[in-house]
Design a protein around this motif. Sequence first.
Motif, short mmCIF file in Angstrom:
data_model
loop_
_atom_site.label_atom_id
_atom_site.label_comp_id
_atom_site.label_asym_id
_atom_site.label_seq_id
_atom_site.Cartn_x
_atom_site.Cartn_y
_atom_site.Cartn_z
N ILE A 94 -63.34 -10.43 -41.47
CA ILE A 94 -63.09 -11.11 -39.92
C ILE A 94 -64.31 -10.83 -39.20
CG2 ILE A 94 -61.80 -10.77 -38.05
CD1 ILE A 94 -59.65 -9.29 -40.14
N ASN A 95 -64.77 -11.76 -38.66
CA ASN A 95 -66.15 -11.80 -37.82
C ASN A 95 -65.50 -11.31 -36.53
OD1 ASN A 95 -68.61 -12.11 -36.52
ND2 ASN A 95 -68.54 -13.95 -36.75
N GLY A 100 -64.30 -17.69 -30.47
CA GLY A 100 -62.86 -18.39 -30.07
C GLY A 100 -62.67 -19.59 -29.61
N GLU A 101 -61.49 -19.98 -29.29
CA GLU A 101 -61.43 -21.48 -28.64
C GLU A 101 -62.24 -21.73 -27.45
OE1 GLU A 101 -59.65 -25.13 -28.47
OE2 GLU A 101 -59.63 -23.46 -30.06
N ARG A 102 -62.78 -22.74 -27.42
CA ARG A 102 -63.64 -23.22 -26.46
C ARG A 102 -62.80 -23.38 -25.01
NH1 ARG A 102 -68.37 -26.26 -24.65
NH2 ARG A 102 -68.19 -26.15 -22.33
N VAL A 209 -60.58 -16.09 -43.23
CA VAL A 209 -59.31 -16.60 -43.27
C VAL A 209 -59.07 -17.08 -41.67
CG1 VAL A 209 -58.23 -15.09 -44.89
CG2 VAL A 209 -58.86 -14.09 -42.91
N MET A 210 -58.36 -17.82 -41.49
CA MET A 210 -58.24 -18.41 -40.01
C MET A 210 -56.76 -18.00 -39.47
SD MET A 210 -61.15 -19.38 -39.52
CE MET A 210 -60.68 -20.34 -37.73
N PHE A 211 -56.66 -17.80 -38.02
CA PHE A 211 -55.34 -17.54 -37.63
C PHE A 211 -55.04 -18.99 -37.20
CE2 PHE A 211 -52.69 -16.94 -33.97
CZ PHE A 211 -51.91 -15.86 -34.35
N ARG A 242 -57.99 -8.90 -31.19
CA ARG A 242 -59.07 -9.86 -30.83
C ARG A 242 -58.80 -11.11 -31.65
NH1 ARG A 242 -63.98 -10.75 -28.53
NH2 ARG A 242 -65.17 -11.95 -29.82
N TRP A 243 -58.73 -10.96 -32.71
CA TRP A 243 -58.43 -12.66 -33.46
C TRP A 243 -57.08 -13.11 -32.79
CZ3 TRP A 243 -56.93 -12.28 -39.38
CH2 TRP A 243 -57.38 -13.67 -39.90
#
Length: 397
Positions: A94-95, A100-102, A209-211, A242-243
């Motif tokens: 996990i970075n 995050g989303e723009r 991995v992606m949420f 945070r993710w």
Amino acid sequence: MRGPYIGENLSSRSPFCFDPWEAYTAGIVKSHSLAITGVKGTGKSMLAKSFATRLCRMGRNVAVPHDPNGEWERVSEYVGGKTISIDLSGSFKINLLEAGERDTTMSGEAWRNHITQDRRGVISQIVQQLRRTHELPPYEHTAIDIALRSLDTQTIVTVVHVFQALRDLTPDGDEVDEDVVVAGRQLAHTLRRLVAGDLAGMFDGISTVMFDPTAPMMVVNTSALKNASPQMQALTRFATSRWVRNATTGSNVRPRVIVHEEAAIALMNDAYGGTGLKDRVTDEKVARHMGVSNWYLLHRLSDLDALGDHGSAMQTQARGLLADCETRVSFSQHPGEIPAMAQVLGWNQTMSAVVKNELKKGESLWQIGADRVALVKNKLSDGEFNVFRTDHGGSGA
């Protein structure tokens, strides 16, 4: 009230329905969030799961950023959601510094400044968590700023990049003097634990991995970390929370429940990150505008004692956060907990007596807004019960 069916209102012998967003729109409550309290075996977990899945059926989204017992995976599957399982194998990363989303309402420069500010806060929180302190000295703040500015042109930034930038600071006759260089090296030594030390392997690279913010329910199963060090568990909580936050901003903003299992531990972690619990209080205010309903699941108020002595700033902030939840759901409690909970949750003598003596398993006292009270029995179908049960003997937590 409008919303999914919860069960029976035992006071009026009528169906009880509730939706935090409908209640907010109607002016009944001033916040979407819930405080759900009850000792183990009273039905607290069953209510949270049944309520969450019924909201999913009505188009609401649910996220569980930390599932310490692996109880929510079956629940997520039940509503067509997804689960990410985290372990210590090294195959999951996990970075912590993902952008995050723009936010499309921001200009390019404003968005870059936002990212830098956000990363500055993350690095500070990580260091404070690792050191178990509440503040960094000025030279270290300067070192973090300079290190992050040196990475401005990189599309992807990880903790490893920041570690290297801090380690490699050299005097430049301007901002970087010997004090800043020393501060950078001290910070690098702290962050080294995530890069090559005892905490390496999960936060030292690009996320693998992606949420999925569009899934009806997303669960992060962290049950495999039960034997991990307390700091690894704390950092994972921070990372997954945070993710979830980053994945549910911008175009992904929508009515969403965020379930905080073992809320006392989550609040204790907040006490050693950023500016402490003030950040959580600020997040709660922002949540109202983003349509987020935070659910704080807590066994008993005394679980917050680890935050400090009675009356301390940390404990006062934590109790205040629960008191600010305008929907409070209380299951049976130990007699010794009643006086303190009555003070924080605003119970009168009748309410205190109900919680102390009258609530059976699956029954709870609901306080909604300033003056609405209901005694509710949560009703489950056989199918729901089999999915939501928290042990093999069938007793709900």
